[in-house]
Scaffold this motif. Structure first.
Motif: not given
Length: 115
Positions: A49-54, A58-59, A66-67, A89-92
């Motif tokens: 989850y930390r990597e998904l947050i990162a 990055g996105i 970062c991506i 999609w969260v980043a978007t």
């Protein structure tokens, strides 16, 4: 030419030598900090989850480095394509929401909208 035409996964790392030469103390502090943030165990948020947050950050910041790193690290930590897609999609959504919210400042700061 794309915005990321400058990106070269293999060659770009060579420029780390400038940090090593000019600011080795800061580079070491950053590396220690980054290693602490992304250590596999001992954190409340699991590494995946930390990597998904990162990845989402990055996105949002549109950092190709970062991506590149965090999408691969997320998969290594157990993330699948559905999770990568949802992180994107969260980043978007957050980026779009920032535009929406800050757009309201245009009304506020223009003086055109009187209470």
């Amino acid at each position: 030419m794309t915005d990321n035409a400058y990106f070269d996964r293999a060659e770009d790392k060579k420029y780390t030598s400038v940090y090593k030469k000019e600011t080795p103390d800061i580079l070491a502090a950053f590396a220690a900090f980054d290693n602490a943030v992304f250590q596999p165990e001992g954190r409340a948020i699991p590494l995946k989850y930390r990597e998904l947050i990162a990845l989402a950050v990055g996105i949002t910041t549109q950092c190709v480095y970062c991506i590149d790193a965090h999408s691969q690290n997320a998969v290594k930590a157990g993330a699948d394509e559905a999770e990568l897609a949802e992180a994107a999609w969260v980043a978007t959504a957050i980026r779009a929401g920032g535009g929406y919210a800050h757009g309201r400042l245009g009304f506020k700061l223009s003086g055109a909208h009187e209470h």
